[in-house]
Enzyme design. Structure first.
Site, PDB file in Angstrom:
ATOM      1  N   ARG A  26      31.335 -27.790  14.408  1.00  0.00           N
ATOM      2  CA  ARG A  26      32.317 -27.806  13.318  1.00  0.00           C
ATOM      3  C   ARG A  26      33.553 -28.634  13.679  1.00  0.00           C
ATOM      4  NH1 ARG A  26      34.506 -21.575  13.384  1.00  0.00           N
ATOM      5  NH2 ARG A  26      34.943 -22.040  11.191  1.00  0.00           N
TER       6      ARG A  26
ATOM      7  N   ASN B 139      41.734 -12.492  11.720  1.00  0.00           N
ATOM      8  CA  ASN B 139      40.421 -12.944  12.211  1.00  0.00           C
ATOM      9  C   ASN B 139      40.530 -13.767  13.496  1.00  0.00           C
ATOM     10  OD1 ASN B 139      37.844 -12.333  11.423  1.00  0.00           O
ATOM     11  ND2 ASN B 139      38.045 -13.371   9.445  1.00  0.00           N
TER      12      ASN B 139
ATOM     13  N   ALA C 262      33.347   1.510  12.496  1.00  0.00           N
ATOM     14  CA  ALA C 262      32.819   2.810  12.063  1.00  0.00           C
ATOM     15  C   ALA C 262      33.896   3.900  12.100  1.00  0.00           C
ATOM     16  CB  ALA C 262      31.649   3.208  12.950  1.00  0.00           C
TER      17      ALA C 262
ATOM     18  N   ASP D 169      34.773  -9.043   6.204  1.00  0.00           N
ATOM     19  CA  ASP D 169      34.969  -9.932   5.051  1.00  0.00           C
ATOM     20  C   ASP D 169      34.610  -9.216   3.749  1.00  0.00           C
ATOM     21  OD1 ASP D 169      35.395 -11.836   7.042  1.00  0.00           O
ATOM     22  OD2 ASP D 169      33.344 -12.609   6.922  1.00  0.00           O
TER      23      ASP D 169
HETATM   24  P1  ADP Z   1      35.330  -6.824  11.308  1.00  0.00           P
HETATM   25  O1  ADP Z   1      33.983  -7.272  10.830  1.00  0.00           O
HETATM   26  O2  ADP Z   1      36.442  -7.625  10.712  1.00  0.00           O
HETATM   27  O3  ADP Z   1      35.461  -6.601  12.780  1.00  0.00           O
HETATM   28  P2  ADP Z   1      35.139  -3.953  11.098  1.00  0.00           P
HETATM   29  O4  ADP Z   1      34.128  -3.947  12.178  1.00  0.00           O
HETATM   30  O5  ADP Z   1      36.381  -3.188  11.333  1.00  0.00           O
HETATM   31  O6  ADP Z   1      35.563  -5.400  10.633  1.00  0.00           O
HETATM   32  O7  ADP Z   1      34.419  -3.400   9.795  1.00  0.00           O
HETATM   33  C1  ADP Z   1      34.983  -3.517   8.519  1.00  0.00           C
HETATM   34  C2  ADP Z   1      34.551  -2.354   7.676  1.00  0.00           C
HETATM   35  O8  ADP Z   1      33.128  -2.309   7.610  1.00  0.00           O
HETATM   36  C3  ADP Z   1      34.968  -1.010   8.230  1.00  0.00           C
HETATM   37  O9  ADP Z   1      36.267  -0.676   7.807  1.00  0.00           O
HETATM   38  C4  ADP Z   1      33.895  -0.085   7.663  1.00  0.00           C
HETATM   39  O10 ADP Z   1      34.224   0.264   6.329  1.00  0.00           O
HETATM   40  C5  ADP Z   1      32.665  -0.975   7.627  1.00  0.00           C
HETATM   41  N1  ADP Z   1      31.841  -0.778   8.831  1.00  0.00           N
HETATM   42  C6  ADP Z   1      31.748  -1.579   9.916  1.00  0.00           C
HETATM   43  N2  ADP Z   1      30.884  -1.072  10.827  1.00  0.00           N
HETATM   44  C7  ADP Z   1      30.425   0.079  10.298  1.00  0.00           C
HETATM   45  C8  ADP Z   1      29.492   1.097  10.727  1.00  0.00           C
HETATM   46  N3  ADP Z   1      28.873   1.019  11.909  1.00  0.00           N
HETATM   47  N4  ADP Z   1      29.276   2.145   9.907  1.00  0.00           N
HETATM   48  C9  ADP Z   1      29.886   2.245   8.707  1.00  0.00           C
HETATM   49  N5  ADP Z   1      30.756   1.331   8.241  1.00  0.00           N
HETATM   50  C10 ADP Z   1      31.027   0.271   9.020  1.00  0.00           C
END
Ligand code: ADP
Length: 306
Positions: A103, A165, A228, A258
């Site tokens: 990229r 991000n 989670a 996202d």
């Molecule tokens: P990013 O992708 O920006 O790191 P997160 O990992 O915090 O973001 O996840 C964003 C949202 O996705 C969380 O707030 C939750 O609602 C959902 N999510 C992510 N992982 C899980 C999981 N293992 N179980 C349930 N919901 C999840």
């Protein structure tokens, strides 16, 4: 004000393994993914537009057509002669995913090189969404142009939303990364960080610390995502915790954050109730991590059930 949601950043060509050594082609990128989920969750009287720069090759044409077919407006996208989109490949080895990127010379790196088209796009929207990745891919002076434009939008009363991000590899140094991400937050109304990134790269020892840091910079409302472990909202100083949904089997966490952002903003824009929007977004994100790929189609998001 117009009911237009504008997302600014880079959409890339995605190559993933389809079996038998074959590769499947798709299109994705953090700010595009958020636009996709905002489109899926917003009422039809909202338009969602993507702002980026593309080249004039066949792959740029194909990406443009894909964005359009997704119901996302492309009329503001700049085309640059002789350039091409960025590309990444998802490698799968023993169930572990890793990513390779091409990229460095993508057209999107020039998305803020023409200040007039950037201003026209920002002025046309009520909501402007961008990320730390958007800032990271821009030459320094273009990142300054974008920041000046979103500061102007914030001053004009538009809802400017920023997801830090944090991707250290995209930045020339930690110093530049810290300064520019902080400037992105300062220029925004809503900041939507992921706690693990903030802890790793800003040294925050608690969610409170992340909230405090971004509020001190001048962000008004903060949503700290913690996988989670749910999200913590601080809207106009009032703090609420919203748990994540239970997921039977996590299949692919690509674009969890996202999709959460897109779904959250869609609901928040409709009703102005941040905790209710977060509960809705947690449901959408739970569906997204239960399916393969960054872009889960609307029919699989369970939107009818609320
Ligand atoms: P990013 O992708 O920006 O790191 P997160 O990992 O915090 O973001 O996840 C964003 C949202 O996705 C969380 O707030 C939750 O609602 C959902 N999510 C992510 N992982 C899980 C999981 N293992 N179980 C349930 N919901 C999840």
């Amino acid at each position: 004000m117009s009911r237009r949601f504008l997302s600014i950043g880079e959409c890339m060509v995605e190559l993933s393994q389809a079996g038998d050594g074959l590769l499947r082609k798709g299109f994705a990128g953090d700010t595009f993914n958020t636009a996709w989920y905002a489109r899926a969750c917003l009422a039809a009287d909202w338009s969602v537009d993507y702002f980026t720069a593309l080249g004039d090759d066949a792959m740029s044409d194909e990406m443009l057509a894909f964005i359009n077919t997704s119901g996302i407006g492309t009329s503001l996208i700049r085309r640059i002669k002789g350039r091409t989109p960025g590309l990444y490949m998802i490698n799968l080895k023993n169930g572990e995913r890793s990513f390779s990127y091409w990229r460095d010379s993508s057209a999107a790196r020039s998305l803020a090189a023409d200040p007039d088209s950037l201003r026209e796009a920002v002025e046309s929207a009520a909501v402007i969404y961008f990320s730390g990745i958007t800032l990271a891919i821009l030459p320094h002076e273009d990142a300054e142009t974008l920041l000046a434009e979103v500061r102007r939008a914030k001053a004009a009363g538009k809802l400017v939303v920023f997801d830090p991000n944090i991707r250290p590899r995209l930045w020339s140094s930690y110093d530049v990364m810290h300064t520019t991400i902080s400037e992105g937050a300062r220029s925004s109304v809503v900041v939507m960080p992921s706690f693990d990134d903030e802890a790793a790269h800003f040294g925050d020892d608690s969610i409170e610390a992340t909230i405090h840091r971004y509020r001190a910079l001048g962000a008004v409302d903060i949503v700290v995502k913690n996988g989670a472990d749910g999200v913590t909202l601080n809207f106009a100083g009032e703090q609420t915790f919203v748990p994540a949904e239970k997921v039977k089997k996590v299949v692919d966490t690509t674009s969890a954050g996202d999709s959460f952002n897109g779904a959250f903003l869609a609901r928040y824009l409709e009703a102005g109730d941040a905790p209710a929007a977060a509960r809705f977004a947690a449901k959408v994100a739970a569906r997204v991590v239960s399916e393969h790929g960054a872009l889960v189609v609307k029919e699989k998001l369970g939107l009818d059930g609320g």
